[in-house]
Scaffold this motif. Structure first.
Motif, PDB file in Angstrom:
ATOM      1  N   PRO A 133       7.750   3.583 -12.901  1.00  0.00           N
ATOM      2  CA  PRO A 133       8.148   4.956 -12.628  1.00  0.00           C
ATOM      3  C   PRO A 133       7.106   5.789 -11.886  1.00  0.00           C
ATOM      4  CG  PRO A 133       7.484   4.726 -14.904  1.00  0.00           C
ATOM      5  CD  PRO A 133       7.454   3.353 -14.312  1.00  0.00           C
ATOM      6  N   SER A 134       5.884   5.272 -11.752  1.00  0.00           N
ATOM      7  CA  SER A 134       4.848   6.076 -11.111  1.00  0.00           C
ATOM      8  C   SER A 134       3.835   5.188 -10.391  1.00  0.00           C
ATOM      9  CB  SER A 134       4.122   6.925 -12.159  1.00  0.00           C
ATOM     10  OG  SER A 134       3.098   7.703 -11.558  1.00  0.00           O
ATOM     11  N   CYS A 135       3.470   5.619  -9.184  1.00  0.00           N
ATOM     12  CA  CYS A 135       2.438   4.937  -8.407  1.00  0.00           C
ATOM     13  C   CYS A 135       1.732   5.963  -7.545  1.00  0.00           C
ATOM     14  CB  CYS A 135       3.049   3.843  -7.529  1.00  0.00           C
ATOM     15  SG  CYS A 135       1.860   3.094  -6.383  1.00  0.00           S
ATOM     16  N   GLN A 136       0.428   6.021  -7.673  1.00  0.00           N
ATOM     17  CA  GLN A 136      -0.392   6.886  -6.830  1.00  0.00           C
ATOM     18  C   GLN A 136      -1.412   5.997  -6.119  1.00  0.00           C
ATOM     19  OE1 GLN A 136      -2.140   9.910  -9.356  1.00  0.00           O
ATOM     20  NE2 GLN A 136      -0.258  10.000 -10.559  1.00  0.00           N
ATOM     21  N   ILE A 137      -1.555   6.189  -4.824  1.00  0.00           N
ATOM     22  CA  ILE A 137      -2.504   5.386  -4.046  1.00  0.00           C
ATOM     23  C   ILE A 137      -3.290   6.310  -3.122  1.00  0.00           C
ATOM     24  CG2 ILE A 137      -2.757   3.627  -2.265  1.00  0.00           C
ATOM     25  CD1 ILE A 137      -0.324   2.208  -3.427  1.00  0.00           C
ATOM     26  N   ASP A 138      -4.617   6.250  -3.243  1.00  0.00           N
ATOM     27  CA  ASP A 138      -5.534   6.940  -2.337  1.00  0.00           C
ATOM     28  C   ASP A 138      -6.302   5.824  -1.625  1.00  0.00           C
ATOM     29  OD1 ASP A 138      -7.346   8.524  -1.010  1.00  0.00           O
ATOM     30  OD2 ASP A 138      -8.369   9.244  -2.819  1.00  0.00           O
ATOM     31  N   TRP A 141       8.449  -2.904  -6.798  1.00  0.00           N
ATOM     32  CA  TRP A 141       8.107  -4.270  -7.185  1.00  0.00           C
ATOM     33  C   TRP A 141       7.066  -4.380  -8.284  1.00  0.00           C
ATOM     34  CZ3 TRP A 141       3.026  -5.630  -6.448  1.00  0.00           C
ATOM     35  CH2 TRP A 141       2.307  -4.960  -5.460  1.00  0.00           C
ATOM     36  N   TRP A 142       6.354  -3.318  -8.594  1.00  0.00           N
ATOM     37  CA  TRP A 142       5.299  -3.421  -9.592  1.00  0.00           C
ATOM     38  C   TRP A 142       5.890  -3.591 -10.991  1.00  0.00           C
ATOM     39  CZ3 TRP A 142       0.612  -4.874  -9.930  1.00  0.00           C
ATOM     40  CH2 TRP A 142      -0.114  -4.645 -11.094  1.00  0.00           C
ATOM     41  N   GLY A 143       5.391  -4.534 -11.725  1.00  0.00           N
ATOM     42  CA  GLY A 143       5.794  -4.746 -13.114  1.00  0.00           C
ATOM     43  C   GLY A 143       6.430  -6.099 -13.327  1.00  0.00           C
ATOM     44  N   LEU A 144       6.407  -6.512 -14.563  1.00  0.00           N
ATOM     45  CA  LEU A 144       6.978  -7.794 -14.953  1.00  0.00           C
ATOM     46  C   LEU A 144       8.489  -7.792 -14.788  1.00  0.00           C
ATOM     47  CD1 LEU A 144       4.930  -8.218 -18.250  1.00  0.00           C
ATOM     48  CD2 LEU A 144       4.413  -9.202 -16.006  1.00  0.00           C
ATOM     49  N   LYS A 145       9.090  -8.954 -14.829  1.00  0.00           N
ATOM     50  CA  LYS A 145      10.546  -9.083 -14.758  1.00  0.00           C
ATOM     51  C   LYS A 145      11.167  -8.248 -15.880  1.00  0.00           C
ATOM     52  CE  LYS A 145      14.200 -12.521 -14.719  1.00  0.00           C
ATOM     53  NZ  LYS A 145      14.517 -13.938 -14.865  1.00  0.00           N
ATOM     54  N   GLY A 146      12.134  -7.406 -15.525  1.00  0.00           N
ATOM     55  CA  GLY A 146      12.790  -6.543 -16.503  1.00  0.00           C
ATOM     56  C   GLY A 146      12.089  -5.206 -16.711  1.00  0.00           C
ATOM     57  N   LEU A 181      -3.250   4.297  -9.238  1.00  0.00           N
ATOM     58  CA  LEU A 181      -2.847   4.407 -10.627  1.00  0.00           C
ATOM     59  C   LEU A 181      -1.384   4.020 -10.709  1.00  0.00           C
ATOM     60  CD1 LEU A 181      -3.628   5.315 -13.533  1.00  0.00           C
ATOM     61  CD2 LEU A 181      -2.808   7.596 -12.905  1.00  0.00           C
ATOM     62  N   LEU A 182      -1.091   3.025 -11.542  1.00  0.00           N
ATOM     63  CA  LEU A 182       0.255   2.466 -11.655  1.00  0.00           C
ATOM     64  C   LEU A 182       0.745   2.512 -13.093  1.00  0.00           C
ATOM     65  CD1 LEU A 182      -0.490  -0.775  -9.638  1.00  0.00           C
ATOM     66  CD2 LEU A 182       0.817   1.171  -8.817  1.00  0.00           C
ATOM     67  N   CYS A 183       2.034   2.703 -13.243  1.00  0.00           N
ATOM     68  CA  CYS A 183       2.672   2.631 -14.558  1.00  0.00           C
ATOM     69  C   CYS A 183       3.696   1.509 -14.532  1.00  0.00           C
ATOM     70  CB  CYS A 183       3.376   3.943 -14.894  1.00  0.00           C
ATOM     71  SG  CYS A 183       4.248   3.894 -16.482  1.00  0.00           S
ATOM     72  N   MET A 184       3.664   0.693 -15.574  1.00  0.00           N
ATOM     73  CA  MET A 184       4.658  -0.350 -15.772  1.00  0.00           C
ATOM     74  C   MET A 184       5.385  -0.011 -17.077  1.00  0.00           C
ATOM     75  SD  MET A 184       4.020  -4.479 -16.001  1.00  0.00           S
ATOM     76  CE  MET A 184       2.906  -4.375 -17.393  1.00  0.00           C
ATOM     77  N   THR A 196       0.781  -1.244   0.000  1.00  0.00           N
ATOM     78  CA  THR A 196       0.000   0.000   0.000  1.00  0.00           C
ATOM     79  C   THR A 196       0.811   1.290   0.000  1.00  0.00           C
ATOM     80  OG1 THR A 196      -0.169  -0.035   2.423  1.00  0.00           O
ATOM     81  CG2 THR A 196      -1.942  -1.133   1.179  1.00  0.00           C
ATOM     82  N   ASP A 197       2.108   1.234   0.206  1.00  0.00           N
ATOM     83  CA  ASP A 197       2.947   2.431   0.242  1.00  0.00           C
ATOM     84  C   ASP A 197       3.512   2.683  -1.161  1.00  0.00           C
ATOM     85  OD1 ASP A 197       5.089   4.262   0.447  1.00  0.00           O
ATOM     86  OD2 ASP A 197       5.619   3.568   2.450  1.00  0.00           O
ATOM     87  N   PRO A 198       3.132   3.781  -1.812  1.00  0.00           N
ATOM     88  CA  PRO A 198       3.589   4.037  -3.178  1.00  0.00           C
ATOM     89  C   PRO A 198       5.111   3.988  -3.340  1.00  0.00           C
ATOM     90  CG  PRO A 198       1.902   5.627  -2.573  1.00  0.00           C
ATOM     91  CD  PRO A 198       2.245   4.855  -1.327  1.00  0.00           C
ATOM     92  N   ALA A 199       5.846   4.443  -2.334  1.00  0.00           N
ATOM     93  CA  ALA A 199       7.312   4.431  -2.420  1.00  0.00           C
ATOM     94  C   ALA A 199       7.851   3.002  -2.472  1.00  0.00           C
ATOM     95  CB  ALA A 199       7.919   5.180  -1.240  1.00  0.00           C
ATOM     96  N   LEU A 200       7.108   2.055  -1.933  1.00  0.00           N
ATOM     97  CA  LEU A 200       7.516   0.646  -1.982  1.00  0.00           C
ATOM     98  C   LEU A 200       6.950  -0.061  -3.204  1.00  0.00           C
ATOM     99  CD1 LEU A 200       7.129  -0.171   1.800  1.00  0.00           C
ATOM    100  CD2 LEU A 200       9.255   0.213   0.526  1.00  0.00           C
TER     101      LEU A 200
END
Length: 158
Positions: free
Chosen positions: A47-52, A38-43, A60-63, A30-34
């Motif tokens: 670069p961006s994660c927003q959590i409300d 880890w978000w995204g496939l191997k490789g 909202l996540l970017c892979m 739940t912590d965007p900085a964390l």
């Protein structure tokens, strides 16, 4: 789009046990900085994660692929019981958060994540997705492998 409907499966379930207390696993989820670690496939990177993190709130996540291509997704929280359970409805989006429903021909995609204490400082995380595409299970396992690394780092630091 009909081809995508043909590949649609139901009830993806991934379970992982972490040698870390539930509060640390919850924090990693739940912590965007964390999450960006880890978000995204191997490789891939995130670069961006927003959590409300509230009912009615969104994430909202970017892979980002190695070639620079970005894939945005998010969800709206429908139930939160900290640090035990999170329920959300998935959507696809652009970098500005403009929603493109991930509804697979009017089928709502619902994610349920539970965090269960197992004793001795261990936590079982169970991820359930109501509908998923062929191959999504392998990608999800890659993401959970990366989550495991972050949880281990948190546990060692804690």
């Amino acid at each position: 789009m009909a081809d995508r409907q043909t590949n649609l499966l139901q009830n993806l379930v991934i379970t992982r046990v972490f040698d870390a207390p539930r509060e640390l696993v919850w924090k990693a989820w739940t912590d965007p900085a964390l999450v960006v670690k880890w978000w995204g496939l191997k490789g891939f990177t995130s670069p961006s994660c927003q959590i409300d993190l509230r009912v009615g709130g969104r994430y909202l996540l970017c892979m980002r692929a190695p070639d620079g291509q970005e894939y945005w997704s998010g969800g709206e929280y429908t139930e939160i019981t900290a640090p035990e359970k999170i329920v959300s409805v998935l959507f696809y989006a652009d970098r500005n958060g403009k929603v493109e429903r991930a509804d697979h021909k009017d089928v709502e995609v619902r994610d349920v994540v539970t965090f269960e204490e197992m004793g001795s400082g261990r936590t079982k995380l169970t991820f359930r997705r109501s509908h998923w595409d062929v191959g999504e299970d392998e990608g999800s396992n890659q993401i959970f492998d990366k989550l495991a690394v972050v949880v281990v780092e948190l546990a060692r630091a804690g």
